[in-house]
Design a protein around this motif. Structure first.
Motif, PDB file in Angstrom:
ATOM      1  N   ALA A 495       0.829  -1.207   0.000  1.00  0.00           N
ATOM      2  CA  ALA A 495       0.000   0.000   0.000  1.00  0.00           C
ATOM      3  C   ALA A 495       0.865   1.260   0.000  1.00  0.00           C
ATOM      4  O   ALA A 495       0.397   2.339  -0.391  1.00  0.00           O
ATOM      5  N   PHE A 496       2.118   1.122   0.407  1.00  0.00           N
ATOM      6  CA  PHE A 496       3.032   2.264   0.478  1.00  0.00           C
ATOM      7  C   PHE A 496       4.020   2.252  -0.692  1.00  0.00           C
ATOM      8  O   PHE A 496       5.111   2.801  -0.596  1.00  0.00           O
ATOM      9  N   ARG A 516       2.846  11.517   3.985  1.00  0.00           N
ATOM     10  CA  ARG A 516       2.349  10.635   2.918  1.00  0.00           C
ATOM     11  C   ARG A 516       1.854   9.304   3.492  1.00  0.00           C
ATOM     12  O   ARG A 516       0.854   8.744   3.034  1.00  0.00           O
ATOM     13  N   ASN A 519      -1.496   9.827   4.946  1.00  0.00           N
ATOM     14  CA  ASN A 519      -2.504   9.911   3.889  1.00  0.00           C
ATOM     15  C   ASN A 519      -2.935   8.532   3.417  1.00  0.00           C
ATOM     16  O   ASN A 519      -4.123   8.294   3.169  1.00  0.00           O
ATOM     17  N   VAL A 520      -1.984   7.614   3.313  1.00  0.00           N
ATOM     18  CA  VAL A 520      -2.326   6.241   2.932  1.00  0.00           C
ATOM     19  C   VAL A 520      -3.245   5.619   3.981  1.00  0.00           C
ATOM     20  O   VAL A 520      -4.271   4.997   3.662  1.00  0.00           O
ATOM     21  N   LYS A 523      -6.844   6.815   4.096  1.00  0.00           N
ATOM     22  CA  LYS A 523      -7.672   6.385   2.970  1.00  0.00           C
ATOM     23  C   LYS A 523      -7.953   4.888   2.998  1.00  0.00           C
ATOM     24  O   LYS A 523      -8.701   4.381   2.157  1.00  0.00           O
ATOM     25  N   ASP A 524      -7.361   4.208   3.970  1.00  0.00           N
ATOM     26  CA  ASP A 524      -7.557   2.756   4.057  1.00  0.00           C
ATOM     27  C   ASP A 524      -8.944   2.444   4.606  1.00  0.00           C
ATOM     28  O   ASP A 524      -9.333   2.944   5.669  1.00  0.00           O
ATOM     29  N   HIS A 528      -9.083   3.654   8.576  1.00  0.00           N
ATOM     30  CA  HIS A 528      -8.980   5.114   8.500  1.00  0.00           C
ATOM     31  C   HIS A 528      -9.660   5.804   9.681  1.00  0.00           C
ATOM     32  O   HIS A 528      -9.183   6.831  10.181  1.00  0.00           O
ATOM     33  N   GLN A 687       4.494   0.166   8.986  1.00  0.00           N
ATOM     34  CA  GLN A 687       3.627  -0.954   8.600  1.00  0.00           C
ATOM     35  C   GLN A 687       3.829  -2.142   9.535  1.00  0.00           C
ATOM     36  O   GLN A 687       2.869  -2.797   9.950  1.00  0.00           O
TER      37      GLN A 687
END
Length: 900
Positions: A495-496, A516, A519-520, A523-524, A528, A687
């Protein structure tokens, strides 16, 4: 003690002051107020008085200090007529409290006698016992799985009382009590509330004074945050905080008071046990701590309820039409109050009456024994219940209950009761034990008493049935900690991918990379809503202001104004369902919010993922005690030490440049501390942290450094993920490398450049290693060292550090942006030459290049250190070291940066 409303109406009850030029007019005003009070009740009377005070300044009349409304008379807030009927069985509660008091005493004395003096406290719980028992019998709701209850921050130094009650409830055994403060061999009990050591019992670590207070306030606010974000249903859960009046001297105890009032946190009840004493003596010997605290709370906008005197005083104050008794006890300081308490009834009579004939008449019908029975409100369940009942119903404000009690209550005035030595008493004589038995009517014979035998009523006795019935009505026992399984599905590393691919030709900082990554996550689809970004007041400094518009800043009232930057893309947006917690300039407040979110999986049975991003210099040094408490409470989340490093933060100087927080972080056992140099390293670490904390549900938390220095972020080399997490990996491999260079964080770029210089200027090949965590390397090596120590004949695997270095050649040179002791963490596990460069000493304001030269961690100093290490092994002549110093304009006589 209550000042009856009838007293106001009595003309003779008015105390005339020397500056009253018209006492008749004054009395008319008082009569009018008394009439409102009688006909329309206290709420209307309070409203009118409030309106008078609010409007007086607008009429041009300034209120002097003596007219301040911040303190009320030195009496109980709730009049006798307004006290609700007590709903419990006072006789049974008295017997249960006596049993709990005794078991708490026996537990401490046995630990002192039988376990070699492991210590304990007698006086704190003796003071607060009734205050707890009223709550536990009638107010504090327990938690069931799927139904969280009230959150109780018990006073840390009174833990023996919690254990003694849990013993009666059947939740602890006699063996547990015998092992109070003896945990090493199992079946023991923690000295204080420690969730790490007793994870099914304690919820909050509160014994470090002041921390529980601030945590409780931000916990109450976090409850509202969850509600307003629709993550929990609206509820009437309460946060109860218990602390002592001495603890209120800690700045953290009062740091959040205005926040709580500003946010209308009517879900928090702050109970201050005012026994007038701290550890060595009186809290305010020459003044009155209760009045001082009332002024503090009321000035901050709180509802304040005072419980000062027990029911024995009621008739006296009803008879005292002139208010002379109230005047007398209002004038005496706390030092006098303590001295009077330890005296006989005759002494108390003399203290209260003095030469005043009217006061003597007031007490004339009371014997010395009657006067001796006059007590403080903290030992009267009826008065305490009335305060609690009013507090839980109060709306729109937080409530502080100031309860006056006696330190060491029941331990005997010849021993510790209300004496300066109370806190340190760990022994009781035979006579004192017998007096204790008589005072609380304990059914113990002499043999049981002197043997300090624990007492538990028969399981079928009315007392025990009552105990369980009351807790069953309140959903179970307290304290108790639940941690139901609730794993989250977190995004995979793929995802990154945009971050893993690097930044191309663009230079960006790892702080920007963090933005960043957030932001990921935001949006998950799976997580989120659980992300809680927390900042003090520097979101723009960290380049994350896009969060303002994207998810909004939490405000319990929304945004009541039009922001001046409304037309901007990233305008300042507040919202009732905002996700960002921007706390203002209070790292302690931010940490308290972070702890509330990081322990939400237990306290609210809802896992949250907090990211507290702050100047790293203001982290472990400034709020280290909170971080330690967070570890104790099994917190899960991310602390981001932004603008990190001693030389990375250019121009900011000594007070802002962090060179030591990673070393401090290494001391917290469940803190995973990392210093990533590149964006892909940060992505891998975060992660992995999400997977470990939120999916595997391990009770660890992550401290990750982020720099504000911009440089090209490379793409992630293949197969380095495991090395990043374990602590190091080879970033650059050279053929026939003669030396190993270790770099961390932003200094890794200097190390990479040093390797190029070594090759270019001296024809020496070097391997370059990125060390993401010296702490993780050390912990794994220590674990294997221990295994070898205890199993010398067993073949054991080598450490990951050895695994990395065993096939390499040459000495090792490490450089970080932190003090040398950080990289020295692995020195005991390296069997060859190891040279460390670091940033010991105070910071300076200057450019990064000059700072790194000053602290001797730039590429040129790395080259010199590498050459020197090789020369010591006779691999090169020392003349090359001298040549390097000259070539790179390094002055060997320049001052040592460590020198003060």
């Amino acid at each position: 003690m209550n000042a009856s409303s009838n007293n106001i109406k009595e003309e003779s009850g008015m105390t005339q002051t020397p500056d009253d030029i018209d006492p008749i007019e004054t009395q008319e005003w008082l009569d009018a107020l008394a009439s409102v009070l009688q006909r329309e009740g206290p709420e209307r009377a309070r409203f009118i008085v409030g309106q008078l005070l609010n409007n007086t300044p607008s009429l041009g009349v300034a209120l002097g200090a003596n007219a301040s409304p911040l303190t009320t008379p030195y009496c109980n807030t709730i009049p006798v007529d307004d006290q609700p009927d007590y709903p419990g069985d006072l006789t049974l509660e008295k017997r249960l409290e006596a049993a709990i008091r005794w078991n708490a005493v026996a537990m401490v004395l046995r630990a002192k006698k039988e376990a070699g003096g492991v210590g304990g406290h007698l006086s704190s719980y003796a003071s607060i016992a009734t205050i707890y028992e009223v709550g536990l019998n009638h107010f504090f709701r327990g938690a069931l799985e799927g139904k969280p209850g009230d959150l109780i921050y018990f006073q840390g130094h009174s833990s023996e009382g919690n254990y003694a009650r849990a013993f009666l409830e059947g939740r602890l055994t006699e063996q547990n009590l015998k092992n109070f403060r003896q945990e090493v061999h199992g079946e023991g009990l923690s000295s204080y509330p420690h969730p790490w050591l007793m994870p099914a019992f304690w919820q909050f670590a509160t014994v470090s004074l002041g921390l529980g207070a601030l945590q409780a306030l931000y916990q109450a606010r976090f409850l509202k945050y969850l509600e307003n974000r629709k993550l929990t249903e609206p509820n009437d859960r309460k946060v109860w905080l218990f602390c002592g009046d001495g603890e209120m001297d800690e700045p953290e105890s009062i740091a959040g008071l205005t926040m709580a009032a500003r946010e209308n946190l009517d879900n928090v009840i702050y109970v201050v046990n005012c026994n007038l004493q701290r550890l060595d003596g009186l809290v305010r010997s020459n003044s009155k701590i209760v009045q001082e605290l009332e002024g503090v709370f009321r000035g901050a906008g709180w509802n304040v309820i005072k419980v000062l005197w027990d029911s024995h005083w009621d008739a006296l104050f009803e008879k005292d039409k002139k208010g002379l008794l109230l005047k007398r006890i209002s004038e005496c300081v706390d030092g006098d109050m303590q001295s009077a308490y330890v005296g006989t009834g005759a002494h108390k009579r003399e203290f209260l009456c003095g030469d005043n004939e009217e006061l003597k008449a007031l007490f004339a019908e009371l014997s010395d024994e009657d006067i001796h029975q006059l007590n403080r409100g903290g030992h009267d369940p009826v008065k305490i219940y009335a305060a609690y009942a009013q507090a839980v119903k109060h709306k729109g404000q937080p409530t502080a209950i100031l309860i006056q009690s006696v330190k060491g209550y029941g331990l005997g005035t010849s021993g510790a009761e209300s004496r300066n030595v109370a806190h340190n008493q760990l022994e009781m004589t035979e006579d004192e034990l017998k007096a204790f038995r008589a005072r609380f009517d304990l059914p113990l014979n002499d043999k049981q008493l002197l043997a300090l035998a624990f007492y538990q009523p028969d399981a079928n006795s009315p007392e025990m049935q009552y105990l369980h019935a009351q807790r069953n009505q309140l959903n179970g026992y307290l304290p108790a900690r639940l941690a139901p399984k609730h794993p989250l599905i977190v995004p995979a590393l793929t995802a990154f991918d945009a971050i893993l691919q690097g930044s191309g030709d663009r230079t960006i900082s790892t702080t920007m990379v963090l933005g960043r990554i957030l932001n990921v996550l935001l949006k998950d689809a799976n997580i989120h809503q659980f992300i809680v970004p927390i900042f003090s007041d520097e979101v723009r400094t960290f380049g994350m202001e896009s969060l303002f518009r994207q998810i909004g800043i939490y405000s319990h009232v929304g945004q009541l104004y039009t922001p001046e930057d409304k037309e901007q893309l990233v305008y300042y947006r507040e919202a009732q369902d905002g996700q960002v917690l921007e706390e203002g300039i209070t790292e302690a407040g931010c940490m308290s919010s972070w702890i509330a979110a990081a322990t939400s999986y237990s306290t609210h049975q809802l896992p949250m993922i907090p990211f507290f991003t702050y100047y790293s210099m203001f982290g472990f040094q400034r709020v280290g005690d909170f971080i330690w408490a967070a570890g104790d409470m099994r917190a899960r989340g991310f602390l981001i030490g932004a603008t990190a490093g001693r030389t990375t933060l250019e121009g900011e100087g000594l007070q802002h440049q962090d060179g030591q927080s990673l070393l401090a972080a290494s001391t917290v056992p469940n803190c995973r501390a990392y210093d990533p140099a590149f964006g892909y390293e940060m992505a891998v670490i975060i992660q992995h942290g999400l997977q470990e904390m939120m999916t595997e549900e391990k009770d660890v938390f992550y401290y990750v450094m982020a720099m504000n220095e911009k440089y090209i972020q490379p793409a992630m080399p293949k197969g380095v993920e495991t090395g990043i997490i374990k602590g190091m990996y080879r970033y650059k491999k050279s053929d026939s490398a003669q030396i190993q260079l270790l770099g961390s964080g932003a200094i890794l770029n200097e190390v990479i450049a040093a390797a190029d210089l070594l090759q270019k200027d001296f024809n020496i090949a070097a391997d370059v290693w990125s060390v993401t965590s010296y702490t993780e390397l050390r912990r794994e090596a220590m674990d294997l060292q221990r295994s070898k120590l205890f199993s010398p004949n067993k073949k054991s695997k080598i450490s990951y550090l050895d695994e990395c270095l065993q096939s390499t050649a040459g000495p090792i040179v490490a450089a970080t942006d932190y003090v040398r002791a950080y990289a020295d963490l692995i020195r005991p596990f390296i069997s060859r030459s190891y040279t460390v460069l670091g940033t010991d000493g105070y910071g300076r304001s200057d450019t990064r290049e000059r700072l790194r030269h000053f602290f001797e961690v730039d590429r040129y100093h790395v080259v010199v250190a590498a050459l020197y290490a090789l020369s010591k092994e006779n691999a090169i002549p020392t003349s090359q070291v001298t040549a390097a110093l000259k070539k790179y304009n390094i002055d060997p006589d320049k001052p040592n940066p460590v020198t003060v």
